[in-house]
Design an enzyme around this catalytic site. Structure first.
Site, short mmCIF file in Angstrom:
data_model
loop_
_atom_site.label_atom_id
_atom_site.label_comp_id
_atom_site.label_asym_id
_atom_site.label_seq_id
_atom_site.Cartn_x
_atom_site.Cartn_y
_atom_site.Cartn_z
N ASP A 87 -0.96 -12.49 1.15
CA ASP A 87 0.24 -11.80 1.66
C ASP A 87 -0.18 -10.60 2.51
OD1 ASP A 87 -0.61 -10.40 -0.74
OD2 ASP A 87 1.32 -9.36 -0.80
N GLU A 152 0.01 -9.09 -3.64
CA GLU A 152 -0.78 -7.87 -3.82
C GLU A 152 -0.09 -6.67 -3.20
OE1 GLU A 152 -3.66 -4.71 -3.25
OE2 GLU A 152 -2.59 -5.74 -1.66
N1 BES Z 1 -6.50 -3.61 0.90
C1 BES Z 1 -5.63 -2.67 0.28
C2 BES Z 1 -6.32 -1.77 -0.72
C3 BES Z 1 -7.21 -0.75 -0.05
C4 BES Z 1 -6.63 0.19 0.78
C5 BES Z 1 -8.53 -0.74 -0.32
C6 BES Z 1 -7.43 1.13 1.38
C7 BES Z 1 -9.32 0.20 0.29
C8 BES Z 1 -8.78 1.14 1.14
C9 BES Z 1 -4.50 -3.39 -0.44
O1 BES Z 1 -4.06 -4.52 0.26
C10 BES Z 1 -3.33 -2.44 -0.49
O2 BES Z 1 -2.86 -2.04 0.53
N2 BES Z 1 -2.88 -2.09 -1.68
C11 BES Z 1 -1.70 -1.33 -1.86
C12 BES Z 1 -1.26 -1.54 -3.27
C13 BES Z 1 0.17 -1.18 -3.54
C14 BES Z 1 1.15 -1.86 -2.61
C15 BES Z 1 0.52 -1.51 -4.97
C16 BES Z 1 -1.94 0.13 -1.57
O3 BES Z 1 -3.03 0.67 -1.81
O4 BES Z 1 -1.03 0.78 -1.05
ZN ZN Z 2 -2.84 -3.77 1.96
#
Ligand code: BES
Ligand code: ZN
Length: 464
Positions: A87, A152
């Site tokens: 997603d 995710e």
């Molecule tokens: N890929 C990201 C996580 C991430 C962000 C890792 C920046 C390293 C650096 C993941 O897809 C993401 O965006 N996660 C969300 C989670 C939330 C929606 C619960 C986030 O961090 O905002």
């Molecule tokens: Zn993300």
């Protein structure tokens, strides 16, 4: 059979074409009108894994389906579980994209599209590496499982439920996750920490209708004024969150970590310049890297009230609202933060305002051990492909399911981010460097070999 290098080289264009096919599917999990695209993306991933002769299941959840796949069994070899997500975030604002978000475009050695780096390109690197190993060595050196989810970006609710009763199915010696960043171009990293998150929404109701701000202003509490004051009240002049008990469970940075962060080639002024600012405020006593990776924070993600149209309208709005998030660090929990936040909001809400509180997704942060033999295996694989040993970093972002993996599956976790911090994840013009994509495939191919080797010795040592 061709060598790995030859295979990667002669198939490089096809790998890029396949990534283009993947990102053309607008699998925006936040958008309820995209259910068809979610299923199409799951089927696309399933098709890729089926073509490698994996046993593949598309598992329905309360939300979007999970793709779960298992390689043919390799006896006496360890098992690795690769996790990722198909997603993506909404692409808005569309007018800020140079080329449309779901029409992949190559410019300056980068592929521009929503999901290119977060996380489709990174997921595909692991699928293509499995393919390359099978095509150059006849079979995989270890057992592989893939778990690719479609929620995710909206809190992993379906996977969270699935995990509770399927720990055995997901059993492995090690989990590999690529959904983050290298330290900088040319400086690959192994991440050993993620921040958690706690996301809320508040609605303020004042008078029963919009009022004339001249006739009523000053005598009726203005919800927009109240909102500004409430939100400002959540941070003090030292940049610390004012919720009672907020810092009680925070695992502090060690002196060693602070030294290691300080040794990384990070120039604060350049960091600011890249995002177009000249300086910043934040929690007193911490550097920018420490604030991003290892300190909890409060951010307003959206707020609204009153007149937004052309020109001036003198109005005392009836309502106001905000979406707010806290990034957490180990060992803070969203539940405790919510309880403290509710108390603080009650204290800050003035007479004449009714406040409604809504909790969205949340999850704690994680720190993974750097002591496991898998870390050294990953470092060797990364050095093989990127011609440089990785540095050890933490991430400011969150992957909420990782804490649940650690809790339910109790296995080592490898966080190997292949992206770059300026890839524009969640922003317009998201991109993924094609050079990073190909190096990631190469590193990942080597990783399977290294994990198989290390775990073999490990099992002999432990007498199995
Ligand atoms: N890929 C990201 C996580 C991430 C962000 C890792 C920046 C390293 C650096 C993941 O897809 C993401 O965006 N996660 C969300 C989670 C939330 C929606 C619960 C986030 O961090 O905002
Ligand atoms: Zn993300």
């Amino acid at each position: 059979m061709p060598t790995l290098e030859n295979y990667l080289e002669s198939n490089a264009t096809r790998f890029e074409d396949e990534l283009c096919d993947f990102v053309r599917i607008a699998s925006v999990s936040a958008d309820p009108n995209r259910k068809g695209e979610m299923v199409r993306a799951a089927q696309w991933v399933a098709g890729q894994l089926r073509s490698l002769n994996f046993t593949v299941e598309i598992i329905p959840t309360s939300g979007n389906p999970l793709v779960f796949a298992q390689s043919p069994h390799v006896p006496d070899a360890p098992t690795v579980l690769v996790y990722g997500h198909y997603d993506v975030q909404p692409a808005e604002p569309l007018e800020k994209w140079t080329t449309p978000p779901f029409e992949p475009a190559k410019r300056d050695g980068k592929l521009f599209a929503r999901g290119a780096t977060d996380d489709k390109g990174q997921v595909l690197s692991h699928i293509k590496s499995a393919e390359a190993v099978i095509k150059t060595q006849g079979k995989l050196p270890l057992n592989m499982k893939f778990l690719v989810e479609g929620e995710e970006e909206v809190g992993s609710v379906g996977l969270g439920e699935f995990l509770k009763s399927n720990a055995e199915k997901l059993g492995s010696d090690c989990i590999v996750i690529s959904d983050g960043s290298q330290f900088a171009p040319g400086i690959p990293a192994i991440n050993y920490g993620l921040r958690g998150i706690a996301y809320y929404e508040i609605h303020l109701q004042g008078p029963n209708r919009d009022l004339h701000s001249g006739s009523f202003g000053g005598s009726i509490t203005n919800p927009a004024n109240a909102l500004a004051k409430i939100l400002a009240g959540l941070i003090d002049e030292k940049g610390r969150v004012t919720i009672p008990g907020f810092y009680d469970d925070v695992v502090p940075l060690t002196d060693r970590e602070r030294r290691q962060f300080a040794e990384l080639p990070f120039v604060e002024q350049e960091y600011f310049r890249n995002v177009g600012v000249e300086g910043a405020v934040g929690e007193e006593g911490y550097t920018a890297l420490e604030r991003r990776w290892a300190r909890p924070t409060f951010d307003i993600c959206g707020l609204w009230s009153g007149y937004q149209g052309e020109g001036a309208k003198t109005v005392l709005p009836a309502t106001a609202g905000a979406k707010i998030s806290f990034r957490l660090v180990p060992n803070q929990t969203p539940e405790k933060i919510a309880a403290g936040l509710k108390r603080k909001l009650a204290e800050l809400t003035p007479p004449g305002i009714q406040l409604e509180f809504i909790a969205h997704h949340g999850g704690p942060g994680v720190l993974v051990s750097l002591e496991s033999p898998y870390i050294e295996a990953a470092a060797r694989a990364i050095e093989f492909a990127f011609s440089r040993r990785p540095v050890f970093t933490r991430e400011g972002g969150s992957i909420p399911i990782v804490a649940k993996f650690a809790e339910h599956l109790k296995v080592d976790i490898l966080l190997l981010g292949w992206g770059q911090e300026d890839d524009n994840a969640h922003s317009p013009n998201e991109k993924f460097s094609l050079d990073d994509f190909h190096k990631a495939i190469k590193a990942s191919a080597k990783l399977w070999e290294e994990l198989a080797k290390i775990s073999g010795e490990w099992r002999v040592e432990s007498g199995e």
